[in-house]
Design an enzyme around this catalytic site. Sequence first.
Site, PDB file in Angstrom:
ATOM      1  N   LYS A   1      60.216  87.249  35.419  1.00 30.01           N
ATOM      2  CA  LYS A   1      61.049  88.356  35.817  1.00 30.01           C
ATOM      3  C   LYS A   1      61.871  87.930  37.237  1.00 30.01           C
ATOM      4  CE  LYS A   1      59.126  92.387  36.319  1.00 30.01           C
ATOM      5  NZ  LYS A   1      58.668  93.641  36.363  1.00 30.01           N
TER       6      LYS A   1
ATOM      7  N   ARG B   1      57.321  94.208  42.800  1.00 30.73           N
ATOM      8  CA  ARG B   1      56.876  94.239  41.386  1.00 30.73           C
ATOM      9  C   ARG B   1      56.275  93.125  41.277  1.00 30.73           C
ATOM     10  NH1 ARG B   1      60.951  97.892  38.293  1.00 30.73           N
ATOM     11  NH2 ARG B   1      62.620  98.307  40.013  1.00 30.73           N
TER      12      ARG B   1
ATOM     13  N   GLY C   1      48.790  94.505  31.615  1.00 29.55           N
ATOM     14  CA  GLY C   1      47.608  94.887  32.318  1.00 29.55           C
ATOM     15  C   GLY C   1      47.522  94.735  34.041  1.00 29.55           C
TER      16      GLY C   1
ATOM     17  N   MET D   1      48.883  95.355  38.069  1.00 29.78           N
ATOM     18  CA  MET D   1      49.697  96.383  38.735  1.00 29.78           C
ATOM     19  C   MET D   1      51.252  96.012  38.575  1.00 29.78           C
ATOM     20  SD  MET D   1      50.230  96.501  42.757  1.00 29.78           S
ATOM     21  CE  MET D   1      51.840  96.221  42.704  1.00 29.78           C
TER      22      MET D   1
ATOM     23  N   ARG E   1      64.726  90.389  30.135  1.00 34.79           N
ATOM     24  CA  ARG E   1      63.691  89.239  29.575  1.00 34.79           C
ATOM     25  C   ARG E   1      64.065  89.424  28.148  1.00 34.79           C
ATOM     26  NH1 ARG E   1      58.513  93.720  30.596  1.00 34.79           N
ATOM     27  NH2 ARG E   1      59.532  95.210  29.715  1.00 34.79           N
TER      28      ARG E   1
ATOM     29  N   HIS F   1      55.308 102.279  26.943  1.00 39.38           N
ATOM     30  CA  HIS F   1      54.224 101.381  27.122  1.00 39.38           C
ATOM     31  C   HIS F   1      53.610 101.347  25.618  1.00 39.38           C
ATOM     32  CE1 HIS F   1      49.841 100.268  27.786  1.00 39.38           C
ATOM     33  NE2 HIS F   1      50.404  99.492  28.716  1.00 39.38           N
TER      34      HIS F   1
ATOM     35  N   ARG G   1      37.430  77.183  -8.220  1.00 39.63           N
ATOM     36  CA  ARG G   1      35.895  77.406  -8.210  1.00 39.63           C
ATOM     37  C   ARG G   1      35.575  77.849  -9.878  1.00 39.63           C
ATOM     38  NH1 ARG G   1      36.795  80.028  -3.051  1.00 39.63           N
ATOM     39  NH2 ARG G   1      35.721  79.026  -1.392  1.00 39.63           N
TER      40      ARG G   1
ATOM     41  N   ARG H   1      36.874  72.264  -9.464  1.00 36.87           N
ATOM     42  CA  ARG H   1      35.388  71.722  -8.837  1.00 36.87           C
ATOM     43  C   ARG H   1      34.610  72.109  -9.765  1.00 36.87           C
ATOM     44  NH1 ARG H   1      33.423  74.774  -3.838  1.00 36.87           N
ATOM     45  NH2 ARG H   1      32.817  76.326  -5.114  1.00 36.87           N
TER      46      ARG H   1
ATOM     47  N   GLU I   1      31.487  68.258   2.564  1.00 38.40           N
ATOM     48  CA  GLU I   1      31.258  69.546   3.121  1.00 38.40           C
ATOM     49  C   GLU I   1      29.884  69.401   3.736  1.00 38.40           C
ATOM     50  OE1 GLU I   1      31.673  72.580   0.454  1.00 38.40           O
ATOM     51  OE2 GLU I   1      30.985  71.438  -1.170  1.00 38.40           O
TER      52      GLU I   1
ATOM     53  N   SER J   1      38.461  66.585  -0.210  1.00 40.06           N
ATOM     54  CA  SER J   1      38.789  67.766   0.328  1.00 40.06           C
ATOM     55  C   SER J   1      37.835  68.526   1.123  1.00 40.06           C
ATOM     56  CB  SER J   1      39.073  68.768  -1.100  1.00 40.06           C
ATOM     57  OG  SER J   1      39.420  70.123  -0.590  1.00 40.06           O
TER      58      SER J   1
ATOM     59  N   GLY K   1      35.577  70.964   2.395  1.00 42.46           N
ATOM     60  CA  GLY K   1      34.895  72.312   2.453  1.00 42.46           C
ATOM     61  C   GLY K   1      34.661  72.989   3.593  1.00 42.46           C
ATOM     62  N   THR K   2      35.408  73.393   4.594  1.00 44.37           N
ATOM     63  CA  THR K   2      35.073  73.522   5.829  1.00 44.37           C
ATOM     64  C   THR K   2      34.115  74.727   6.032  1.00 44.37           C
ATOM     65  OG1 THR K   2      37.243  74.682   5.855  1.00 44.37           O
ATOM     66  CG2 THR K   2      36.965  72.618   6.814  1.00 44.37           C
ATOM     67  N   ASN K   3      34.234  75.657   4.763  1.00 47.77           N
ATOM     68  CA  ASN K   3      32.819  76.705   4.874  1.00 47.77           C
ATOM     69  C   ASN K   3      31.624  76.011   5.054  1.00 47.77           C
ATOM     70  OD1 ASN K   3      35.141  78.504   4.453  1.00 47.77           O
ATOM     71  ND2 ASN K   3      34.656  78.531   2.073  1.00 47.77           N
ATOM     72  N   ASP K   4      31.212  75.165   3.970  1.00 49.30           N
ATOM     73  CA  ASP K   4      30.025  74.661   4.224  1.00 49.30           C
ATOM     74  C   ASP K   4      30.033  73.562   5.297  1.00 49.30           C
ATOM     75  OD1 ASP K   4      28.080  75.349   2.091  1.00 49.30           O
ATOM     76  OD2 ASP K   4      29.738  75.031   0.585  1.00 49.30           O
TER      77      ASP K   4
ATOM     78  N   CYS L   1      40.043  72.967   1.698  1.00 50.92           N
ATOM     79  CA  CYS L   1      40.230  74.196   0.771  1.00 50.92           C
ATOM     80  C   CYS L   1      39.373  75.162   1.392  1.00 50.92           C
ATOM     81  CB  CYS L   1      39.772  73.701  -0.503  1.00 50.92           C
ATOM     82  SG  CYS L   1      38.130  72.978  -0.663  1.00 50.92           S
TER      83      CYS L   1
ATOM     84  N   TYR M   1      47.350  68.065   2.685  1.00 49.96           N
ATOM     85  CA  TYR M   1      47.724  69.758   2.581  1.00 49.96           C
ATOM     86  C   TYR M   1      46.680  70.707   2.939  1.00 49.96           C
ATOM     87  CZ  TYR M   1      44.214  69.158  -1.156  1.00 49.96           C
ATOM     88  OH  TYR M   1      42.931  68.745  -1.783  1.00 49.96           O
TER      89      TYR M   1
END
Length: 863
Positions: A34, A103, A112, A114, A347, A466, A573, A606, A751, A770, A772-775, A838, A858
Amino acid sequence: MSGDAKLVYLFSELNEAESRVEDWDGVRGLLGGKGANLAEMTRLGVPVPPGFIVTTEACRGYQDAGALPDAVWDEALAATEQVEKAVGRKLGDPHEPLLLSCRSGGKFSMPGMMDTILNIGLNDEVAEGMSQSTGNPRFVFDLYRRLVQMFSSVVLNVPDQLFEEVLSAARRHAGVMTDPELSAGDWREVTRRFKDIVKTHTGKPFPTEPRDQLKLATEAVFRSWGGKRAVDYRNAAGIPHDLGTAVNIQTMVFGNFGEGSGTGVAMSRNAATGEKELEGDFLVNAQGEDVVAGTRQTRPLAELNDFMPEAYAEFEQIARQLETHFRNMQDMEFTIERGKLWVLQTRDGKRTAQAEVRIAVDMVDEGLISQREAVLRVKPDQVDFFLHPQLDPARAESRKPLAKGLNVSPGAAVGVVALDADTAERWARDGGKDVIMVRPETKPEDVHGMLAAKGIVTLRGGRTSHAALVARQFGKPAVVGADSLEIDLDKRELIADGEVVKEGEWISIDGTNGIVHGGQLPTVVPDLGNPYLLKILQWADEFRRLEVRANADYPRDAERAREYGASGIGLCRTERADAIAELLPLQRNDFAGLFRAMDGLPVIIRLIDPPLHEFLPAYDELIQDLADLKVRLQHMHTMSEIDDALDQIRVKQDFLERVSALREANPMLGSRGVRLGIMIPELTRMQTRAVFEAACRCAREGVDVHPEVMIPLTAHVKELQVQREALENEARTVMTEQGLEVDYKFGTMIEVPRAALTAEQMAGPAEFFSFGTNDLTQTTFGISRDDAEAGFLMHYIRNGILADNPFETIDPEGLGRLIELAVAGGRKVRPDLEIGICGEHGGDPRSIALCHALGLDYVSCSP
Ligand code: PEP
Ligand code: MG
C-alpha cells in the site's frame, strides 16, 4: 535493524527508498504494498493526501524489542512535521487541525490484520475548534466518535459491542432508524458516552494528546502482525512470518462533508468477468468504511457521473493511467472532499479465475504485458477452477431460488448451513462436513470459517466487501448481499420468504450467477472451452519444457486426455478383477483403444501390480458363507438340497484353503508388482501377448503405435533382467505370428528406495523410468498409503510436524533427494533415458515444479 538506515519515508521520498533496495519488489518489501503504491502515485502526480510510511524494517525492530524503538518514533515525529508543512495544518491545533489516518500495509495484503484508525488528532479541544471553523459540529462529532470507537476497539481492546449498544440506544432515543439522521447533539452525547466506556473498561481516560494517539496506533498495527488472526491468515495464504508490516500515516480527507462530498471504491476492470469496464460503488456524504462495511446501500460508480461529472471524469482518467502504469487491473479507493478528488489507495485487484485469464489475454492484446507474463500471472489453481463443478443447470434452472445476491466469486458449492465461523470450522474440520457459511457480513475474524467452508453467503455487502475479496482470493464460491435472507441467531435458522432452513440443513449456491438454492443440488463439471483460458494454455505450451501425459486405463479416458492435449499415456493400470484366462481378449481390446486414441504418441502399459488376494474372494466372506451354509444344511430335508449344499461347501472350502495360503499380513508389501510376474510367469506372458497383439493389429490398421511396457515395484536389477527376457521372448513370438515389427520400449517404475539408490544398475535393462510416487512415498516414509491419511498423518499436519501431506505434494527433501539420485544414476548410463512421474503428485502444482527442476521429461496425471 541496521543502525543508521532510514526507517520512515514520506510519500514524496520514493526515490530515496528506491536507492536503498534494488527493485520494485524490494520497495514493496520495505514500504509495504500500500505504501509503495501511495508513494508511486505521488510521484506520478496523482492527487494523494500527503503522508508517510513507517517501514517493515521498523516493524521488525518493534518485534525484536517488544516496543517501538526511539529512533523510529523520532523519525515519525519529524515526518509528521513535514506533513504539517505540506498541508498547512498542525496536529492538535484547534483552529487548523491536521487529522491523520493510520493503516497497516504489508508486502502482501492481509485481511487478517488490524486495518485502519481514522481521525487521529481529535480531542475535546480540537473538536470544539473544528466545530467553529467548519460551522458543522454534527460532522465533527461524528468524526470524533468514530475515532474513539475504532481506536478503543483495535488499540485498547474494548469490545465493539459496547459501542454498538450506545449507538442503537441513541437511535432509539432520537426516534430514527439510521446514523445519518442523528443530530450534532446526539453525536456529542454518543462521543461522551464512548469516552466513558473507555474509562470504565480500561481504567484510564481516552488519550487526548494527538501524538500519543499516533504512537499507540502505530504500535497496535505492529502488534497485530503477531496476532493469532494474522498468523492464521499467513499460514493459510503461505505468506512468510518474518516480513513484517509497514504503517501508513496519511492526512485525512473527508467524504462526509455534505452532499458535495463522497467516497467510493472502484476496479479498473470487471473483477468477476474481466471485461474492460470501470466498475465500483460509491456513497455520497460518507466515510470509506461505510462503503466497505456494506451497512449502507451503495450506488454503482457510473452514477457518480450524474452527481459530480468533473470528479468522475478525473477519476476515470486516473484509473486508466494507473492501470497502464502498473500494467495490471487496479482496485482503488477515492474520496471527494467538497468537489476535490483524492485517491487514497491503489493495488492490483483481486479477481476471479475467469477474470484473471481474460485480463491476462486482453492485456497482451493491448500491448501492456508479454505472453510470458500473461502465462505467469495465471496461477495453477485458477486454471483448476475451470475444472470445478457448477450447479447442474437442468436441475437448478427449474427451481425457485431461496435468495439472490451478487455473484462475486464463481463456481458451485453445496453444503450444510453454518451460521458462524467457529461452527463452520468445527463442522468442516472435525466432522468432515461440507459447509456453507452464512453470515450477515464477514469481518477479518471470520476468515478461518471462510477457509473451512465450501462456499460463503452474506446478507449484506457489495462486490468489494470483505466477504467478496476473501472468497475470490481463496477461490471459494460466494454470493453476497442476499438481502432477502434473514438470520435468526437465537433459533439458529435462516429465513427466506417465510421458508425456514435450519442450521445444519443443506443449501446449494451458485457463485457464478449469485443464486442461493435450498437443498442439495447436483453439480456438473464444466468443459475447458473458455477461449481466454485456451489462449493462455496454448501460450503455456509454447514455453513449457515438461511434457504432460495422462494416466488412463480405458479408451474413453485416453480420448478425453488427448482432447485436452496430453502427449501420451504415462500409466495404464492393467488390473481387473476378472479370471486371468478371460483377461486376454478384454485387455487386448482396451490396449487397441488406447493405441488408436494416442496414434503417434507413447502409451505406457504397466504389467499387473496389486496384491494377488485382490483377485480372489475375501477371506472373511468365505468364512461367513461357509458358516451360513452349514447352518442351512441342518434345516434341509430333501436329498437334492443337501447334495447341492455339500457341493457348495466343498467349493468354498477349496477357495478358503487357497485364499488362506495366499493371505498376507502386509499385502502392500507382499506378493504384488514385479513379484507376481516372477512367481506367475503366465501373467507376464499373457499381458505381453495382449499388448503386442493389440499393437500389431493397430499397426496393420495404419495406427502409429508406440507401446512402452513397464514393470511395477522393482527393487533389484535382477528382477528387471528376468522380466525383460520373458517379455522379449513373448513379444518376438507374437510379432513373428503377426508377421509385423513394432517399435517398443521396456522400462521400470521407481517406487521403492532401493530402486532409486541403484538407478545406475536399473538403467541397464530399463529404457525408461517412471516414478510411482504414491508407493515411493509409502516406502520412503514407511507409512501406509491406505491408512495414514485416516490416522496419524492428519494429526502430524495439523500440529506442524509435517508442513504438507506427502501423498499430496512430493516431499522435496526425502523423495526429492531420491528422485534426484535416480535421475543422475539413470542418465549416467543412458543419457537419453526417458523419465517421468505417474503418481497422484503428477497433478499437483508444487510437485510439478519440483519435477521440472529435477529434469524429468514429463508428468502424467489424471485426464
Ligand atoms: C504409484 O505408486 O505412484 C503408482 C502410480 O502406482 P499405483 O498407485 O497404481 O500403485
Ligand atoms: Mg505403485
